[in-house]
Scaffold this motif. Structure first.
Motif, PDB file in Angstrom:
ATOM      1  N   PRO A 170      34.170  -1.537 -39.738  1.00  0.00           N
ATOM      2  CA  PRO A 170      33.756  -0.603 -40.676  1.00  0.00           C
ATOM      3  C   PRO A 170      32.493  -1.330 -41.454  1.00  0.00           C
ATOM      4  N   ASP A 171      32.095  -2.548 -41.484  1.00  0.00           N
ATOM      5  CA  ASP A 171      31.068  -2.963 -41.998  1.00  0.00           C
ATOM      6  C   ASP A 171      29.721  -3.248 -41.146  1.00  0.00           C
ATOM      7  N   VAL A 172      29.950  -2.629 -39.949  1.00  0.00           N
ATOM      8  CA  VAL A 172      28.663  -2.700 -38.879  1.00  0.00           C
ATOM      9  C   VAL A 172      27.550  -1.891 -39.374  1.00  0.00           C
ATOM     10  N   VAL A 173      26.412  -2.402 -39.768  1.00  0.00           N
ATOM     11  CA  VAL A 173      25.098  -1.432 -40.004  1.00  0.00           C
ATOM     12  C   VAL A 173      24.731  -0.831 -39.049  1.00  0.00           C
ATOM     13  N   LEU A 174      24.328   0.570 -38.941  1.00  0.00           N
ATOM     14  CA  LEU A 174      23.900   1.331 -37.929  1.00  0.00           C
ATOM     15  C   LEU A 174      22.469   1.543 -37.770  1.00  0.00           C
ATOM     16  N   ASP A 175      21.775   0.357 -38.102  1.00  0.00           N
ATOM     17  CA  ASP A 175      20.173   0.504 -37.769  1.00  0.00           C
ATOM     18  C   ASP A 175      19.987   0.437 -36.309  1.00  0.00           C
ATOM     19  N   PRO A 176      18.982   1.025 -35.923  1.00  0.00           N
ATOM     20  CA  PRO A 176      18.392   1.017 -34.576  1.00  0.00           C
ATOM     21  C   PRO A 176      18.117  -0.384 -34.191  1.00  0.00           C
ATOM     22  N   LEU A 177      18.509  -0.761 -32.871  1.00  0.00           N
ATOM     23  CA  LEU A 177      18.476  -2.098 -32.433  1.00  0.00           C
ATOM     24  C   LEU A 177      17.093  -2.428 -31.730  1.00  0.00           C
ATOM     25  N   ALA A 178      16.393  -3.655 -32.025  1.00  0.00           N
ATOM     26  CA  ALA A 178      15.230  -3.696 -31.668  1.00  0.00           C
ATOM     27  C   ALA A 178      14.805  -3.365 -30.208  1.00  0.00           C
ATOM     28  N   SER A 179      15.661  -3.761 -29.250  1.00  0.00           N
ATOM     29  CA  SER A 179      15.749  -3.502 -27.825  1.00  0.00           C
ATOM     30  C   SER A 179      15.603  -2.214 -27.782  1.00  0.00           C
ATOM     31  N   CYS A 180      15.841  -1.279 -28.353  1.00  0.00           N
ATOM     32  CA  CYS A 180      15.876   0.276 -28.189  1.00  0.00           C
ATOM     33  C   CYS A 180      14.646   0.677 -28.751  1.00  0.00           C
ATOM     34  N   ILE A 181      13.961   0.114 -29.542  1.00  0.00           N
ATOM     35  CA  ILE A 181      12.715   0.693 -30.249  1.00  0.00           C
ATOM     36  C   ILE A 181      11.378   0.422 -29.401  1.00  0.00           C
ATOM     37  N   SER A 182      10.482   1.367 -29.161  1.00  0.00           N
ATOM     38  CA  SER A 182       9.209   1.189 -28.249  1.00  0.00           C
ATOM     39  C   SER A 182       8.264   2.249 -28.825  1.00  0.00           C
ATOM     40  N   THR A 183       7.160   1.913 -28.559  1.00  0.00           N
ATOM     41  CA  THR A 183       5.916   3.019 -28.733  1.00  0.00           C
ATOM     42  C   THR A 183       6.424   4.371 -28.332  1.00  0.00           C
ATOM     43  N   ASP A 184       7.077   4.490 -27.183  1.00  0.00           N
ATOM     44  CA  ASP A 184       7.587   5.747 -26.676  1.00  0.00           C
ATOM     45  C   ASP A 184       8.947   6.197 -27.371  1.00  0.00           C
TER      46      ASP A 184
ATOM     47  N   SER B 209      11.577   3.793 -34.129  1.00  0.00           N
ATOM     48  CA  SER B 209      12.765   4.224 -34.782  1.00  0.00           C
ATOM     49  C   SER B 209      12.856   5.510 -35.328  1.00  0.00           C
ATOM     50  N   ARG B 210      13.951   6.110 -35.179  1.00  0.00           N
ATOM     51  CA  ARG B 210      14.190   7.569 -35.777  1.00  0.00           C
ATOM     52  C   ARG B 210      14.982   7.380 -37.047  1.00  0.00           C
ATOM     53  N   TYR B 211      15.325   6.351 -37.769  1.00  0.00           N
ATOM     54  CA  TYR B 211      15.915   6.371 -38.842  1.00  0.00           C
ATOM     55  C   TYR B 211      15.465   5.006 -39.757  1.00  0.00           C
ATOM     56  N   SER B 212      15.240   5.672 -41.187  1.00  0.00           N
ATOM     57  CA  SER B 212      14.704   4.801 -42.075  1.00  0.00           C
ATOM     58  C   SER B 212      15.526   4.315 -43.026  1.00  0.00           C
ATOM     59  N   GLU B 213      16.814   4.657 -43.363  1.00  0.00           N
ATOM     60  CA  GLU B 213      17.790   4.298 -44.211  1.00  0.00           C
ATOM     61  C   GLU B 213      18.886   3.810 -43.337  1.00  0.00           C
ATOM     62  N   SER B 214      19.409   2.594 -44.071  1.00  0.00           N
ATOM     63  CA  SER B 214      20.542   1.964 -43.360  1.00  0.00           C
ATOM     64  C   SER B 214      21.813   2.675 -43.838  1.00  0.00           C
ATOM     65  N   ILE B 215      22.812   2.472 -43.258  1.00  0.00           N
ATOM     66  CA  ILE B 215      24.164   3.295 -43.293  1.00  0.00           C
ATOM     67  C   ILE B 215      25.314   2.241 -42.539  1.00  0.00           C
ATOM     68  N   THR B 216      26.558   1.883 -43.358  1.00  0.00           N
ATOM     69  CA  THR B 216      27.416   1.406 -42.528  1.00  0.00           C
ATOM     70  C   THR B 216      28.509   2.443 -41.564  1.00  0.00           C
ATOM     71  N   SER B 217      29.096   1.790 -40.638  1.00  0.00           N
ATOM     72  CA  SER B 217      29.752   2.885 -39.918  1.00  0.00           C
ATOM     73  C   SER B 217      30.847   3.414 -40.830  1.00  0.00           C
ATOM     74  N   HIS B 218      31.686   2.552 -41.860  1.00  0.00           N
ATOM     75  CA  HIS B 218      32.365   3.398 -42.664  1.00  0.00           C
ATOM     76  C   HIS B 218      31.978   4.465 -43.658  1.00  0.00           C
ATOM     77  N   GLU B 219      30.850   4.268 -43.948  1.00  0.00           N
ATOM     78  CA  GLU B 219      30.066   5.374 -44.738  1.00  0.00           C
ATOM     79  C   GLU B 219      29.688   6.564 -43.990  1.00  0.00           C
ATOM     80  N   TYR B 220      29.115   6.066 -42.894  1.00  0.00           N
ATOM     81  CA  TYR B 220      28.927   7.120 -41.757  1.00  0.00           C
ATOM     82  C   TYR B 220      30.027   7.975 -41.534  1.00  0.00           C
ATOM     83  N   LEU B 221      31.328   7.321 -41.055  1.00  0.00           N
ATOM     84  CA  LEU B 221      32.402   7.859 -40.961  1.00  0.00           C
ATOM     85  C   LEU B 221      32.777   8.855 -41.893  1.00  0.00           C
ATOM     86  N   MET B 222      32.917   8.496 -43.142  1.00  0.00           N
ATOM     87  CA  MET B 222      33.352   9.334 -44.492  1.00  0.00           C
ATOM     88  C   MET B 222      32.472  10.496 -44.476  1.00  0.00           C
ATOM     89  N   GLN B 223      31.122  10.716 -44.348  1.00  0.00           N
ATOM     90  CA  GLN B 223      30.222  11.299 -44.329  1.00  0.00           C
ATOM     91  C   GLN B 223      30.567  12.598 -43.414  1.00  0.00           C
TER      92      GLN B 223
END
Length: 311
Positions: A272-286, A289-303
């Motif tokens: 529940p406390d994992v923060v779903l920020d994009p991983l550095a290995s998945c961000i590139s010039t192509d 990052s598609r997300y600027s705000e952090s959210i935990t998995s529990h907050e995301y689930l409830m939403q």
């Protein structure tokens, strides 16, 4: 049109590089793959299905004793016609049960992961249900190891992020459809909320996956195949390298609609406390990052549960 691949997970131990490459390619393209060679005993799957069918055959008033009002269906029974796909006008044609992770009641996650309910009317429900939960949890961990390697992370990267995940086993009953021309479908077009979903029982027709070009592609797997797909949380964490693909369960034609359908998805969630920020290995010039705000998995689930009318 290309088909959604089915791969033998035993190749992870015998032909790892090729398996990881093929599995990663399947998920990048489809967000879905079939997994065979998984080693889950057929007797366990069949025994669990038998208990789930027995429960759903109970009278409505008996089943409703296991409905926890105000819980968002987190544990126990959710009645027919409640869950509604996001943006759909009609509820899904299904009823279901939720089995969650058994954790110590002094766990730091006890407030968001309640204890399970177990129907006393069905002998063996708890034993078979939780054994299948555990087996699918272990298989999900193996799939995540391969996905981690594919995006150049350590093999065990996800393990301390899912070891007390709020994962759910959901036996589903889609009753026979007897009214002609109803607007509802058994499960409306949707994406899953979680990390990955492992579906036991996609051997009955009805599951359809939306391709990149917008076609609906039926995916009816062999009986020994478990369908595994990416959910929105993993899509977010991987910055859409692994897409969470829209899928649905359509009503079968003719007389087949008058038969019930059962399926058992396992929704593997992060802790529940994992923060779903994009991983550095998945961000590139192509792929910035598609997300600027952090959210935990529990907050995301409830939403998301609020969006589908479960909370």
């Amino acid at each position: 049109m290309s088909a959604i691949p089915t791969l033998d997970i035993r190749r992870y131990d015998t032909d790892r590089d090729a398996f990881v490459a093929e599995l990663g390619a399947a998920y990048r393209e489809w967000g879905f793959a079939g997994i065979r060679g998984h080693g889950i005993d057929t007797a366990l799957i069949d025994g669990a299905y038998e208990r789930f069918r027995e429960f759903f055959a109970l009278p409505s008033e008996t089943k409703m004793q296991y409905h926890l009002k105000g819980s968002g269906g987190a544990r126990g029974y959710t009645a027919f016609g409640v869950e509604t796909a996001k943006d759909s006008h009609y509820p899904d044609l299904k009823e279901f049960w939720h089995i969650g992770r058994e954790i110590p009641r002094d766990s730091r996650f006890a407030d968001v992961m309640p204890p399970n309910l177990w129907p006393s009317e069905v002998a063996g429900f708890r034993e078979y249900g939780y054994a299948l939960y555990t087996a699918l949890d272990e298989l999900g961990t193996r799939v995540l190891r391969a996905l981690a390697l594919h995006i150049e992370l350590p093999e065990n990267f996800f393990e301390d992020k899912t070891d007390v995940g709020n994962s759910i086993l959901r036996p589903i009953h889609y009753p026979p459809i007897t009214a002609p021309d109803i607007p509802n479908v058994r499960a409306g077009a949707h994406e899953d909320i979680n990390f990955i979903t492992l579906l036991v029982g996609a051997s009955a027709a009805g599951l359809e996956v939306k391709s990149r070009v917008g076609d609906w592609v039926p995916f009816t797997s062999d009986a020994d195949t478990i369908v595994v797909n990416i959910g929105d949380m993993l899509q977010r964490l991987t910055n859409h390298v692994y897409p969470s693909t829209t899928h649905r369960v359509v009503n079968p034609p003719g007389e087949l609609a008058r038969k019930p359908r059962y399926s058992v998805p396992f929704f593997l969630h992060p802790n529940p406390d994992v923060v779903l920020d994009p991983l550095a290995s998945c961000i590139s010039t192509d792929n910035p990052s598609r997300y600027s705000e952090s959210i935990t998995s529990h907050e995301y689930l409830m939403q998301r549960l609020r969006e589908i009318k479960l909370a």
